[in-house]
Design a protein around this motif. Sequence first.
Motif, PDB file in Angstrom:
ATOM      1  N   UNK A   2       0.460  -1.548   0.001  1.00  0.00           N
ATOM      2  CA  UNK A   2      -0.324  -0.038  -0.233  1.00  0.00           C
ATOM      3  C   UNK A   2       0.593   1.534  -0.158  1.00  0.00           C
ATOM      4  N   UNK A   3       2.061   1.461   0.291  1.00  0.00           N
ATOM      5  CA  UNK A   3       3.463   2.559   0.130  1.00  0.00           C
ATOM      6  C   UNK A   3       2.924   3.315  -0.663  1.00  0.00           C
ATOM      7  N   UNK A   4       3.390   4.629  -1.037  1.00  0.00           N
ATOM      8  CA  UNK A   4       3.694   4.712  -2.555  1.00  0.00           C
ATOM      9  C   UNK A   4       4.422   4.103  -2.928  1.00  0.00           C
ATOM     10  N   UNK A   5       3.740   4.338  -4.593  1.00  0.00           N
ATOM     11  CA  UNK A   5       5.012   3.608  -5.646  1.00  0.00           C
ATOM     12  C   UNK A   5       6.692   3.923  -5.746  1.00  0.00           C
ATOM     13  N   UNK A   6       6.822   4.765  -5.709  1.00  0.00           N
ATOM     14  CA  UNK A   6       7.486   6.066  -4.920  1.00  0.00           C
ATOM     15  C   UNK A   6       8.578   5.809  -4.155  1.00  0.00           C
TER      16      UNK A   6
END
Length: 377
Positions: free
Chosen positions: A215-219
């Motif tokens: 769920x963490x930001x892709x970046x």
Amino acid sequence: MKIRILLFTVLLPIAAAAQTSNFSLTGKIGKLDKPVMVYLDYMDNGVSHEDSSAVVNGTFSFSGTIKYISTARMAMAHQGEGKNTAIYKGDADAIYFDFGKEKITLSSNDSLSNAKFSGSIVYEDYQAYNKAIGGYFIDLIKAANAEFARGTPEQQKDTTYIKAQRDKYNQIWVVRSKKQFEFAKNNPHSYFGLEALSEASGHFNVAKLQPIYDALDEKLRATDVGVKLAQRLKSVSITSLGKTAPLFTMNNVSGKPVSLADLKGKVVLIDFWASWCEPCRAESPNLKTQYKLYKDKGFEIISVSVDTDKKRWLAAIEEDGLPWLQVSDLKGSNNAAARVYGVNGVPAFFLIDREGKIIGKDLRGEPLNKKLAEIFN
């Protein structure tokens, strides 16, 4: 010649642009002067950097280029005693912090430890993160040491007192890890959400960690910290008991490659350690005893150092009289083998049987001795 001059003229602006700094750290610490030195170590997206600055009339400065948010350690040698002493002495004036592409100012009347930061949003976020999870790790360690020191000399030798203090200390870290897990869950777009999940990973299984990581930001997941955490999650399955130990090749103290594959047919203990790790070195006498007992029966140890300073690494080997295989790529926590094995802290141990399969993890002291006795006796 004209062609060469033209090429040089064209490339010059590119080179100049590449050298443009995107961060600066400027300090004003009272009226300190020579021989005071400040040392800066920082990790930029998996690449380690070192720098130093003399203090002149209380002022020092650093600048450079980073790709993302960096984790840093800054230490001051008040007597010009050198970097290692400044970092590792008992009353070290050292601070740990994160910073970004910013112009940051540190100010204090007397020391780095009392310095105030300004100009850094990343640092402010870092402070808020530490407050949310229950405190900065260095402060927690200092508080635990101070509490232990308040015991009487008799108490400090008493195993019951020592165990009670250790249990209390461990519980603080368990609670802190739970708060980190919740922080990561609630802040999927924050770099410190990623950092929280990375630090908390030792207290949660993959089933709980994986959805939070996903769920963490892709970046964030694409950063070195994100990639390293993904490797650690993967390592749980590939380094579980009964699995074939991942192979690696790394240079020894003489710069010659040593391969784990060459040790097949022996019982091998992979020992992840560092010269600065006191628990690691406290285990050395026991390892020397076990090695002497079983080396002629097919037992081998390969110690993988997560040091960055070769001199300190070699000095520790000599001081402790370690007779077995020693390897390192001197990349610190980014040691290639450590990343594959999911090592998030040292000491860490993996026991491998003659077929190359993992038969023990984090065995040390009596549990290790018992296991080796079962194998060889």
